[in-house]
Scaffold this motif. Sequence first.
Motif, PDB file in Angstrom:
ATOM      1  N   CYS A  78       0.839  -1.311   0.057  1.00 56.76           N
ATOM      2  CA  CYS A  78       0.074   0.087   0.068  1.00 56.76           C
ATOM      3  C   CYS A  78       0.772   1.250  -0.057  1.00 56.76           C
ATOM      4  CB  CYS A  78      -1.115   0.060   1.092  1.00 56.76           C
ATOM      5  SG  CYS A  78      -2.064   1.342   1.374  1.00 56.76           S
ATOM      6  N   MET A  80       0.193   4.312  -2.353  1.00 58.42           N
ATOM      7  CA  MET A  80      -0.502   5.386  -2.788  1.00 58.42           C
ATOM      8  C   MET A  80      -1.644   5.667  -1.821  1.00 58.42           C
ATOM      9  SD  MET A  80       1.871   6.169  -5.025  1.00 58.42           S
ATOM     10  CE  MET A  80       0.806   7.634  -6.088  1.00 58.42           C
ATOM     11  N   GLU A  81      -2.238   6.758  -1.814  1.00 57.98           N
ATOM     12  CA  GLU A  81      -3.300   7.281  -0.989  1.00 57.98           C
ATOM     13  C   GLU A  81      -4.450   6.587  -1.450  1.00 57.98           C
ATOM     14  OE1 GLU A  81      -5.331  11.076   0.875  1.00 57.98           O
ATOM     15  OE2 GLU A  81      -3.823  11.544  -0.381  1.00 57.98           O
ATOM     16  N   GLU A  82      -4.789   6.209  -2.799  1.00 57.09           N
ATOM     17  CA  GLU A  82      -6.073   5.697  -3.475  1.00 57.09           C
ATOM     18  C   GLU A  82      -5.841   4.129  -2.816  1.00 57.09           C
ATOM     19  OE1 GLU A  82      -3.126   6.451  -6.993  1.00 57.09           O
ATOM     20  OE2 GLU A  82      -3.852   7.552  -5.101  1.00 57.09           O
ATOM     21  N   GLN A  84      -5.601   3.291  -0.015  1.00 60.99           N
ATOM     22  CA  GLN A  84      -6.095   3.143   1.547  1.00 60.99           C
ATOM     23  C   GLN A  84      -7.549   2.653   1.431  1.00 60.99           C
ATOM     24  OE1 GLN A  84      -4.824   4.572   4.819  1.00 60.99           O
ATOM     25  NE2 GLN A  84      -2.974   3.834   3.398  1.00 60.99           N
ATOM     26  N   CYS A 106       3.236   0.587   4.713  1.00 61.72           N
ATOM     27  CA  CYS A 106       2.059   1.491   4.348  1.00 61.72           C
ATOM     28  C   CYS A 106       2.032   2.809   4.994  1.00 61.72           C
ATOM     29  CB  CYS A 106       0.694   0.922   4.825  1.00 61.72           C
ATOM     30  SG  CYS A 106       0.737  -0.941   3.891  1.00 61.72           S
ATOM     31  N   LYS A 107       2.376   3.983   4.294  1.00 59.97           N
ATOM     32  CA  LYS A 107       2.891   5.049   4.869  1.00 59.97           C
ATOM     33  C   LYS A 107       1.808   5.995   5.580  1.00 59.97           C
ATOM     34  CE  LYS A 107       7.004   4.987   3.271  1.00 59.97           C
ATOM     35  NZ  LYS A 107       8.101   4.928   4.255  1.00 59.97           N
ATOM     36  N   LEU A 108       0.493   5.983   4.913  1.00 59.01           N
ATOM     37  CA  LEU A 108      -0.403   6.903   5.225  1.00 59.01           C
ATOM     38  C   LEU A 108      -1.812   6.209   5.845  1.00 59.01           C
ATOM     39  CD1 LEU A 108      -0.450   9.017   1.781  1.00 59.01           C
ATOM     40  CD2 LEU A 108       0.711   9.332   3.791  1.00 59.01           C
ATOM     41  N   ASN A 110      -4.944   7.593   6.974  1.00 59.86           N
ATOM     42  CA  ASN A 110      -5.831   8.960   7.275  1.00 59.86           C
ATOM     43  C   ASN A 110      -6.982   9.029   7.928  1.00 59.86           C
ATOM     44  OD1 ASN A 110      -7.240   7.908   5.446  1.00 59.86           O
ATOM     45  ND2 ASN A 110      -6.263   9.204   3.485  1.00 59.86           N
ATOM     46  N   HIS A 131      -3.526   8.972  11.875  1.00 63.43           N
ATOM     47  CA  HIS A 131      -4.882   9.646  12.328  1.00 63.43           C
ATOM     48  C   HIS A 131      -4.542   9.825  13.734  1.00 63.43           C
ATOM     49  CE1 HIS A 131      -8.829  10.528  13.493  1.00 63.43           C
ATOM     50  NE2 HIS A 131      -8.884  11.298  12.142  1.00 63.43           N
TER      51      HIS A 131
END
Length: 251
Positions: A78, A80-82, A84, A106-108, A110, A131
């Motif tokens: 994972c 990219m933000e898409e 997620q 998996c960086k993000l 949110n 988050h």
Amino acid sequence: RALKITQLQNLQDISAIKALQDLTYLELYNTTKLKDYEPLLALEKLEHLRLESISLDTCQDTLTKLRPLHSLELANCCYMEEDQSLLYAIIDAHKDTLKSLGVQSCKLFNKPLPPMPHLQELDMDGASLLHADTFAQMPSLLALDLHYFDAETLPSSLEALSKLELLKLSSARALTVEGAKVLGQLQNLKYLDLSRTSLTALPDDLQNLKHLEALDLSEASDLQDLSVLEKMTSLKYLIVGSFKQQQQIEK
């Protein structure tokens, strides 16, 4: 019982796996040409699944239909933000049975992770954006790996992890003393890894950790103020490298 398929980049068909009806552990690594994961649905005893360096959009539909898993690892899947929404949908499908979850690199993140009442181990190695409520709904968590955490402040929801015993923050270079204060709320913490961080001091709140037995400060060479160690009387193991404040260490 266990099968590891690694570095078979030309693999395109795994239908023969249906014959392995006693399979409980499966690992697929870098099987980049495989597009059909549906044969996994035939594995009625599968409990532990590890996928690495695989595109989630090719397997998300199958993974959400699998029988509930006890252990799921999605490493380097994972970026990219898409991605997620795909990741969260997969986790959500197994949230009620998961005891171990790995989402390395998996960086993000949110939004908060789905509630996982039985989760005991969580590996988020490489996470950079979490988050604030990421950990709000995992009351059974015992071990958390935030190796290479790349933000100044830890999520406030860490304080909800009342049973947490082990926390790894090795190489969390961006973490600040102020941003690490929440660590003092982890009353059951027994092992804390702050090696290779850039902290200049240890938060005074660490003295509240009455059950902390092991503290790793190896290669945390920017530390200047170690005075709080004098108040951490439960420590049994202290790992240190070379510090400028040698007299503080001796004291």
